[in-house]
Design a protein around this motif. Structure first.
Motif, short mmCIF file in Angstrom:
data_model
loop_
_atom_site.label_atom_id
_atom_site.label_comp_id
_atom_site.label_asym_id
_atom_site.label_seq_id
_atom_site.Cartn_x
_atom_site.Cartn_y
_atom_site.Cartn_z
N LYS A 19 70.90 43.15 19.17
CA LYS A 19 70.31 44.48 19.42
C LYS A 19 68.95 44.33 20.09
O LYS A 19 68.05 43.69 19.56
N VAL A 20 68.82 44.93 21.27
CA VAL A 20 67.56 45.00 22.01
C VAL A 20 67.39 46.46 22.41
O VAL A 20 68.17 46.97 23.20
N LEU A 21 66.41 47.12 21.86
CA LEU A 21 66.28 48.57 22.05
C LEU A 21 65.67 48.92 23.41
O LEU A 21 64.60 48.46 23.76
N SER A 22 66.39 49.77 24.13
CA SER A 22 65.91 50.29 25.40
C SER A 22 65.35 51.69 25.18
O SER A 22 65.94 52.48 24.44
N PRO A 23 64.25 52.02 25.84
CA PRO A 23 63.75 53.39 25.77
C PRO A 23 64.47 54.32 26.76
O PRO A 23 64.25 55.52 26.74
N HIS A 24 65.35 53.76 27.57
CA HIS A 24 65.99 54.52 28.64
C HIS A 24 67.35 55.07 28.19
O HIS A 24 68.41 54.56 28.56
N PHE A 25 67.29 56.11 27.39
CA PHE A 25 68.48 56.79 26.89
C PHE A 25 68.07 58.17 26.42
O PHE A 25 66.90 58.47 26.27
N ASN A 26 69.07 59.01 26.18
CA ASN A 26 68.83 60.29 25.52
C ASN A 26 70.14 60.75 24.88
O ASN A 26 71.13 60.02 24.91
N GLN A 27 70.10 61.93 24.30
CA GLN A 27 71.28 62.42 23.59
C GLN A 27 72.37 62.83 24.57
O GLN A 27 72.08 63.33 25.66
N ILE A 87 67.00 40.89 33.19
CA ILE A 87 67.89 42.04 32.96
C ILE A 87 67.42 42.80 31.72
O ILE A 87 67.28 44.03 31.74
N GLU A 88 67.16 42.07 30.65
CA GLU A 88 66.68 42.71 29.43
C GLU A 88 65.35 43.42 29.68
O GLU A 88 65.13 44.54 29.21
N ALA A 89 64.47 42.77 30.42
CA ALA A 89 63.17 43.38 30.73
C ALA A 89 63.37 44.67 31.53
O ALA A 89 62.70 45.68 31.26
N LEU A 90 64.28 44.66 32.49
CA LEU A 90 64.55 45.88 33.28
C LEU A 90 65.04 47.00 32.37
O LEU A 90 64.53 48.11 32.43
N PHE A 91 66.01 46.71 31.53
CA PHE A 91 66.58 47.74 30.65
C PHE A 91 65.59 48.22 29.60
O PHE A 91 65.74 49.31 29.06
N CYS A 92 64.57 47.41 29.32
CA CYS A 92 63.56 47.80 28.32
C CYS A 92 62.30 48.38 28.96
O CYS A 92 61.34 48.71 28.26
N GLY A 93 62.29 48.48 30.27
CA GLY A 93 61.14 49.05 30.97
C GLY A 93 59.93 48.14 31.02
O GLY A 93 58.81 48.61 31.23
N SER A 94 60.16 46.84 30.89
CA SER A 94 59.03 45.90 30.86
C SER A 94 59.12 44.84 31.96
O SER A 94 58.43 43.82 31.88
N LEU A 95 59.92 45.07 32.98
CA LEU A 95 60.06 44.10 34.06
C LEU A 95 58.79 44.06 34.90
O LEU A 95 58.32 45.08 35.40
N ASP A 96 58.22 42.86 35.05
CA ASP A 96 57.07 42.65 35.92
C ASP A 96 57.61 42.51 37.34
O ASP A 96 58.17 41.48 37.70
N CYS A 97 57.46 43.54 38.11
CA CYS A 97 58.04 43.58 39.46
C CYS A 97 57.31 42.68 40.45
O CYS A 97 57.73 42.57 41.61
N GLN A 98 56.23 42.03 40.01
CA GLN A 98 55.51 41.08 40.88
C GLN A 98 56.12 39.69 40.82
O GLN A 98 55.79 38.84 41.66
N SER A 119 69.45 51.67 32.05
CA SER A 119 69.92 50.92 30.88
C SER A 119 71.44 50.86 30.92
O SER A 119 72.07 51.51 31.76
N ALA A 120 72.00 50.13 30.02
CA ALA A 120 73.44 50.11 29.78
C ALA A 120 73.62 50.04 28.28
O ALA A 120 72.66 49.73 27.56
N HIS A 121 74.79 50.32 27.82
CA HIS A 121 75.03 50.14 26.39
C HIS A 121 75.09 48.65 26.06
O HIS A 121 74.47 48.20 25.10
N PHE A 122 75.81 47.89 26.91
CA PHE A 122 76.01 46.46 26.64
C PHE A 122 75.77 45.61 27.88
O PHE A 122 75.98 46.06 29.00
#
Length: 178
Positions: free
Chosen positions: A13-21, A47-58, A72-75
């Motif tokens: 489990k790695v929680l992404s902030p990119h979701f809603n109901q 990939i995990e950093a991207l889905f978690c909003g923490s990817l350093d694009c530099q 994000s994705a579910h899996f």
């Protein structure tokens, strides 16, 4: 596999902030994607950093286009078969973008997204197929509206924009096993 509130117990489990109901929509479609960051490179943390909003694009020039992207994705199923879950399947992950299935738009509202670590042409590992098949069977038990005919590629729901999971994905092998 066991499930609790849309979370699969075998997935890390790695929680992404990119979701809603979800908007009171029955989960009825499974979308298969692929992803690698940078393109064609595997086993990295991006990939995990991207889905978690923490990817350093530099870090890599190819990441510049991902700046500010909320996705994000579910899996995610990694090359070694590890399953990572970012969003509860009871919630809406942001994986499909502008999409349509059977004249119904906004596929994120009613779908589960599984990313395979790979590219359109790289092919996928035996471990990825094994885990994808097991995960699909389990998802279908929890979400019975996902019949075989409702398992699609990203390219099927967004054909003008997307090509994944690509020619390297063996649909016959996968569908015959589920």
């Amino acid at each position: 596999m066991q499930w609790q509130h849309g979370w699969c117990n075998v997935a890390r489990k790695v929680l992404s902030p990119h979701f809603n109901q979800r908007p009171n929509a029955e989960v009825s479609v499974l979308v298969i994607h692929n992803i690698s960051l940078p393109a064609g490179q595997f086993g990295l943390p991006y990939i995990e950093a991207l889905f978690c909003g923490s990817l350093d694009c530099q870090i890599d020039a190819s990441f510049a286009e991902l700046e500010g992207l909320q996705v994000s994705a579910h899996f995610l199923i990694r090359r070694d078969g590890e399953i990572v879950q970012f969003v509860s399947c009871d919630e809406r992950a942001w994986h499909a973008g502008v999409s349509q299935f059977l004249e119904r738009s906004n596929c994120n509202d009613f779908s589960i997204g599984i990313e395979l670590e790979g590219t359109d042409t790289s092919g996928y590992t035996d471990m990825q197929y094994q885990q994808l098949i097991a995960l699909t069977r389990s998802i279908q038990q929890v979400y019975p509206a996902i019949e075989r005919s409702r398992i699609v590629g990203h390219s099927d729901i967004a054909p003008q924009r997307k090509t994944d999971p690509g020619v390297g994905f063996d649909w016959q092998r996968y569908l015959a096993a589920i």
